[in-house]
Every structure is written in C-alpha cells, then in structure tokens.
Design a protein around this motif. Structure first.
Motif, PDB file in Angstrom:
ATOM      1  N   ALA A 115       0.818  -1.212   0.000  1.00  0.00           N
ATOM      2  CA  ALA A 115       0.000   0.000   0.000  1.00  0.00           C
ATOM      3  C   ALA A 115       0.852   1.263   0.000  1.00  0.00           C
ATOM      4  O   ALA A 115       0.387   2.331  -0.412  1.00  0.00           O
ATOM      5  CB  ALA A 115      -0.941   0.002   1.206  1.00  0.00           C
ATOM      6  N   LYS A 116       2.095   1.163   0.453  1.00  0.00           N
ATOM      7  CA  LYS A 116       3.016   2.298   0.422  1.00  0.00           C
ATOM      8  C   LYS A 116       3.742   2.402  -0.915  1.00  0.00           C
ATOM      9  O   LYS A 116       4.623   3.245  -1.085  1.00  0.00           O
ATOM     10  CB  LYS A 116       4.041   2.155   1.550  1.00  0.00           C
ATOM     11  CG  LYS A 116       3.443   2.259   2.947  1.00  0.00           C
ATOM     12  CD  LYS A 116       4.468   1.860   3.997  1.00  0.00           C
ATOM     13  CE  LYS A 116       3.816   1.776   5.382  1.00  0.00           C
ATOM     14  NZ  LYS A 116       4.736   1.214   6.392  1.00  0.00           N
ATOM     15  N   GLY A 117       3.386   1.540  -1.846  1.00  0.00           N
ATOM     16  CA  GLY A 117       4.003   1.580  -3.157  1.00  0.00           C
ATOM     17  C   GLY A 117       5.363   0.929  -3.220  1.00  0.00           C
ATOM     18  O   GLY A 117       6.092   1.084  -4.193  1.00  0.00           O
ATOM     19  N   HIS A 118       5.722   0.179  -2.176  1.00  0.00           N
ATOM     20  CA  HIS A 118       7.031  -0.463  -2.130  1.00  0.00           C
ATOM     21  C   HIS A 118       7.004  -1.780  -2.906  1.00  0.00           C
ATOM     22  O   HIS A 118       5.979  -2.459  -2.972  1.00  0.00           O
ATOM     23  CB  HIS A 118       7.432  -0.734  -0.677  1.00  0.00           C
ATOM     24  CG  HIS A 118       7.556   0.499   0.149  1.00  0.00           C
ATOM     25  ND1 HIS A 118       7.690   0.469   1.522  1.00  0.00           N
ATOM     26  CD2 HIS A 118       7.571   1.818  -0.194  1.00  0.00           C
ATOM     27  CE1 HIS A 118       7.790   1.709   1.975  1.00  0.00           C
ATOM     28  NE2 HIS A 118       7.705   2.544   0.955  1.00  0.00           N
ATOM     29  N   LYS A 119       8.136  -2.146  -3.470  1.00  0.00           N
ATOM     30  CA  LYS A 119       8.288  -3.434  -4.125  1.00  0.00           C
ATOM     31  C   LYS A 119       8.785  -4.451  -3.101  1.00  0.00           C
ATOM     32  O   LYS A 119       9.570  -4.106  -2.208  1.00  0.00           O
ATOM     33  CB  LYS A 119       9.252  -3.327  -5.302  1.00  0.00           C
ATOM     34  CG  LYS A 119       8.734  -2.425  -6.421  1.00  0.00           C
ATOM     35  CD  LYS A 119       7.429  -2.953  -6.991  1.00  0.00           C
ATOM     36  CE  LYS A 119       6.859  -2.061  -8.070  1.00  0.00           C
ATOM     37  NZ  LYS A 119       5.621  -2.610  -8.662  1.00  0.00           N
ATOM     38  N   ALA A 203       7.674   3.001  -5.728  1.00  0.00           N
ATOM     39  CA  ALA A 203       8.121   2.863  -7.108  1.00  0.00           C
ATOM     40  C   ALA A 203       7.812   4.144  -7.889  1.00  0.00           C
ATOM     41  O   ALA A 203       6.989   4.959  -7.465  1.00  0.00           O
ATOM     42  CB  ALA A 203       7.432   1.666  -7.748  1.00  0.00           C
ATOM     43  N   PRO A 204       8.465   4.341  -9.023  1.00  0.00           N
ATOM     44  CA  PRO A 204       8.266   5.571  -9.805  1.00  0.00           C
ATOM     45  C   PRO A 204       6.837   5.751 -10.285  1.00  0.00           C
ATOM     46  O   PRO A 204       6.091   4.790 -10.509  1.00  0.00           O
ATOM     47  CB  PRO A 204       9.224   5.379 -10.988  1.00  0.00           C
ATOM     48  CG  PRO A 204      10.249   4.412 -10.514  1.00  0.00           C
ATOM     49  CD  PRO A 204       9.520   3.488  -9.598  1.00  0.00           C
ATOM     50  N   ALA A 205       6.463   7.007 -10.503  1.00  0.00           N
ATOM     51  CA  ALA A 205       5.079   7.358 -10.844  1.00  0.00           C
ATOM     52  C   ALA A 205       4.663   6.873 -12.222  1.00  0.00           C
ATOM     53  O   ALA A 205       3.465   6.719 -12.482  1.00  0.00           O
ATOM     54  CB  ALA A 205       4.902   8.880 -10.749  1.00  0.00           C
ATOM     55  N   TRP A 206       5.615   6.585 -13.116  1.00  0.00           N
ATOM     56  CA  TRP A 206       5.229   6.166 -14.460  1.00  0.00           C
ATOM     57  C   TRP A 206       4.759   4.723 -14.532  1.00  0.00           C
ATOM     58  O   TRP A 206       4.194   4.300 -15.543  1.00  0.00           O
ATOM     59  CB  TRP A 206       6.359   6.410 -15.461  1.00  0.00           C
ATOM     60  CG  TRP A 206       7.675   5.780 -15.145  1.00  0.00           C
ATOM     61  CD1 TRP A 206       8.724   6.361 -14.504  1.00  0.00           C
ATOM     62  CD2 TRP A 206       8.094   4.453 -15.463  1.00  0.00           C
ATOM     63  NE1 TRP A 206       9.773   5.486 -14.393  1.00  0.00           N
ATOM     64  CE2 TRP A 206       9.421   4.303 -14.976  1.00  0.00           C
ATOM     65  CE3 TRP A 206       7.498   3.373 -16.112  1.00  0.00           C
ATOM     66  CZ2 TRP A 206      10.144   3.124 -15.116  1.00  0.00           C
ATOM     67  CZ3 TRP A 206       8.217   2.197 -16.246  1.00  0.00           C
ATOM     68  CH2 TRP A 206       9.525   2.081 -15.756  1.00  0.00           C
ATOM     69  N   PHE A 213      -1.715   6.251  -6.695  1.00  0.00           N
ATOM     70  CA  PHE A 213      -0.858   6.466  -5.523  1.00  0.00           C
ATOM     71  C   PHE A 213      -0.668   7.956  -5.265  1.00  0.00           C
ATOM     72  O   PHE A 213      -0.400   8.732  -6.176  1.00  0.00           O
ATOM     73  CB  PHE A 213       0.499   5.790  -5.736  1.00  0.00           C
ATOM     74  CG  PHE A 213       1.339   5.705  -4.498  1.00  0.00           C
ATOM     75  CD1 PHE A 213       1.085   4.742  -3.540  1.00  0.00           C
ATOM     76  CD2 PHE A 213       2.365   6.607  -4.279  1.00  0.00           C
ATOM     77  CE1 PHE A 213       1.847   4.654  -2.391  1.00  0.00           C
ATOM     78  CE2 PHE A 213       3.142   6.537  -3.141  1.00  0.00           C
ATOM     79  CZ  PHE A 213       2.876   5.557  -2.196  1.00  0.00           C
ATOM     80  N   ASP A 214      -0.817   8.346  -4.011  1.00  0.00           N
ATOM     81  CA  ASP A 214      -0.617   9.735  -3.594  1.00  0.00           C
ATOM     82  C   ASP A 214       0.758   9.838  -2.951  1.00  0.00           C
ATOM     83  O   ASP A 214       0.958   9.405  -1.816  1.00  0.00           O
ATOM     84  CB  ASP A 214      -1.708  10.146  -2.604  1.00  0.00           C
ATOM     85  CG  ASP A 214      -1.682  11.633  -2.264  1.00  0.00           C
ATOM     86  OD1 ASP A 214      -0.565  12.210  -2.224  1.00  0.00           O
ATOM     87  OD2 ASP A 214      -2.750  12.210  -2.032  1.00  0.00           O
ATOM     88  N   TYR A 215       1.706  10.420  -3.664  1.00  0.00           N
ATOM     89  CA  TYR A 215       3.075  10.477  -3.171  1.00  0.00           C
ATOM     90  C   TYR A 215       3.218  11.409  -1.975  1.00  0.00           C
ATOM     91  O   TYR A 215       4.146  11.258  -1.183  1.00  0.00           O
ATOM     92  CB  TYR A 215       4.033  10.874  -4.299  1.00  0.00           C
ATOM     93  CG  TYR A 215       4.316   9.741  -5.261  1.00  0.00           C
ATOM     94  CD1 TYR A 215       5.422   8.917  -5.085  1.00  0.00           C
ATOM     95  CD2 TYR A 215       3.454   9.476  -6.326  1.00  0.00           C
ATOM     96  CE1 TYR A 215       5.685   7.868  -5.952  1.00  0.00           C
ATOM     97  CE2 TYR A 215       3.705   8.428  -7.198  1.00  0.00           C
ATOM     98  CZ  TYR A 215       4.818   7.626  -7.007  1.00  0.00           C
ATOM     99  OH  TYR A 215       5.068   6.581  -7.858  1.00  0.00           O
TER     100      TYR A 215
END
Length: 358
Positions: A115-119, A203-206, A213-215
């Motif tokens: 959920a934090k966008g981590h791999k 991870a990158p926004a692209w 995802f809200d950075y």
C-alpha cells in the motif's frame, strides 16, 4: 535458491495516513502466463533475478549476469549455493535503491508495504506453491519447514473478500503475475519465518500500478473497503502486538478478508478472547470504528505505459506491468530484447534444484 535464514533486523518505517479511497487490487492484477523476461537464467539465482526485476521498475537497467557477478564478488551469492537470506536486497542497495528488511512479518505488514508503493521480495518454500502434494502435506504435519526460493509479491487482490488472492512474480517458473489463494501463499511464506525485503521508497510514478498512488500521503487511500487510517492505526499495530502469539496471529490472518472488506465485526469471538489476554493488543479492538465506508473500486485493466512520457525510461527491459499488458493484449514488445545473458536451455524447470539441494 535462498540459503537458510538467520535472524534479520526488523524495520518499521513510519507512514502517517489521511485517506479516503483506493483500489481493491493493491499492486498489480494477476494474469496467467510466463515469460523469459521473468525466468531466472541460472538454477540458483532467484534472489538475483528478483532484484533485477525490481531495478527495472526503478528504471535501472542491469543484466542478471552483471548482478550475479557483483553478488559473487561481494560474497552475497555462491554459485551452486544461492543467495544468503541476509544478503537479499544488497544488490538493490548497491544500485541506489534503499531497502527495509523484515523477519516474522505477516499478511498485514506485507499489505502495508504494498500500500506504500514499495516493491517486495519474500522467501518461500517453493514446494508449497509448485507441488502442494502429499510430501508437502506430510512436512507440514511433521513441522518440517524450510525456505528455498525467493520471488516477488506483485499484488494482493481483495476484490472478492471471500477469496483473497496474492499475486506472485516467480523467477523459478517464469510466472509473470500468478494468483494464489492467500492460505496457500501463507503456508509457503511462513516456512521462511515470513522473511521479507522491501524497497524503502515507492516505485516511480510512471508505473501503471502507481496510478492511484498519492506520493504526498505516501500510501494508497484505502485497502479494499477499509480506509488506510483505520488499517494503520488499528489493524497493523494489532498484528504487530500479537505477532509472537502464533494462535492469535493465525486467527487474525483468518479474519483478513472480512477486515479489508470493512467489516469491523468480523473479529471472531475466539480471536477477541485471545486478544483479551494480550494487554498491549486489546486497546486496538476498542478503537475500531463501528462501520467502514464502502469505497469504489478503481481497478485498472490492461495496464500499459505511455512511452511518450518523458519520465519513462525508453531503453529498458519490460517491467512486470509491461509483461502483463503484453500477455493480456497478445501484443509484442519488439524494442525489448533480453541482454546477452547465458540462459541454460537444459533447465526445463529453473529452480527445481532448489528443492533437491535443500
């Protein structure tokens, strides 16, 4: 191949949350199919290949052969022996991607990291995933455990709360994003003491999986139908407080699907009784909201990159999302060619020796 685990430091990065809505697929959706862009090139480089795949996501192009050579020179990987568990993530750090390391994690800490966008890379008993048969069942009954394989958790699909699926990208089989029932996944994962290495930054926004995802917040807005605030302030601390109680943790894992569906009443009486005997955990239950807002589903279909986006690296091997799109749309990626690594054609099932050597 993942060598026998020894204790790894526990990382607990803080992420404040103020949230409302988000996808019911945390990370990438599942798809059937495999690819040589995922398949490991050597019989014992599952951890090396997993790190190479994540470096791709971060726009860093380094071949598996190069990473393998670097791991050998640093003593992180032994040809024929695999990667030491405590060294998983070192290649990411070497190339500028910071990591967090966990041991004795659980489905809730895993969900939090996604959920934090981590791999995420984890250790598993490959037999629990590839060949869940009589031998594996006997080993479970006898309490025989052992991790022999590393792979990537690409997502968790909570769109059907009664059948939560975990999406795995597996270098050993070449599976791009195969779905497994959560129960089967946990059986395989727990044999590594729920070992997990995650990137410290999103991870990158692209990447298409970062679409919602809200950075600024640093996390998705919700997990299933559960707001991230409730998840972070109540559910996640509860899972950490009871993690040393195997019985209570198993009960909380059983209640995962109900909780992520926003049903705070899904805490079973048996779990509530177990929690009552853990003073540090009981106050989390008392602060559960009575209801949870039903959030809309924002799943994306056929994820694809905008190759005209200036933030998108044009010269790279395909990411996992690229491969999902390639497979689902049955299109080709003519500009994406594997580097001249030495692939072993005789490895019909790369990773099989991980079981035989363990």
């Amino acid at each position: 191949m993942l060598q026998k685990l020894s204790p790894a430091p526990m990382s607990t990065p803080n992420n404040p949350g103020h949230v409302q809505n988000a996808p019911k697929i945390v990370g990438l959706p599942g798809t059937e199919g495999n690819s040589e862009f995922v398949h490991q090139h050597y019989e014992d480089t599952c951890a090396v290949r997993s790190q190479e795949l994540i470096l791709r996501d971060f726009g860093i192009s380094v071949s598996e052969d190069t990473l393998r050579s670097e791991a050998i020179s640093h003593g992180w990987y032994t040809p024929g022996g695999g990667t030491d568990a405590n060294s998983v993530g070192n290649l990411l750090e070497l190339h500028g991607v910071a990591v967090n390391r966990y041991e004795n994690a659980n489905i809730y800490t895993l969900t939090s990291e996604l959920a934090k966008g981590h791999k995420v890379i984890i250790g598993v008993d490959s037999g629990e995933l590839w060949d869940k048969g009589v031998v594996e069942g006997l080993e479970d009954k006898l309490g025989i455990q052992g991790a022999d394989h590393a792979l990537i958790v690409s997502g968790i699909d909570t769109s059907d709360p009664d059948h939560v699926k975990v999406v795995l990208t597996d270098p050993g089989t070449g599976d791009i994003a195969k779905e497994y029932p959560m129960e089967q996944f946990i059986d395989a994962w727990k044999d590594s003491n729920c070992f997990m290495v995650t990137t410290a930054e999103p991870a990158p926004a692209w990447l298409p999986e970062m679409k919602h995802f809200d950075y600024e917040l640093g996390h998705l807005e919700s997990i299933g139908n559960l707001s991230y605030d409730t998840f972070e302030q109540n559910i996640l601390p509860l899972s950490n407080d009871i993690s040393s109680d195997q019985h209570a943790m198993a009960l909380l894992t059983d209640d995962f699907s109900g909780l992520v569906n926003g049903d705070m009443s899904s805490i079973s009486p048996e779990l509530a009784d177990a929690i009552a005997h853990i003073p540090s955990a009981s106050h989390h239950i008392s602060h559960f909201p009575e209801t949870s807002e039903q959030n809309p589903d924002h799943n994306f279909s056929q994820p694809h990159h905008d190759f005209n986006d200036p933030a998108h690296p044009n010269d790279h091997n395909p990411t996992i999302a690229d491969l999902i799109h390639d497979h689902d749309s049955q299109t080709d990626f003519p500009d994406h060619d594997l580097p001249p690594d030495s692939f072993h054609d005789d490895l019909h099932h790369s990773g099989l020796d991980d079981i035989l050597d363990s």
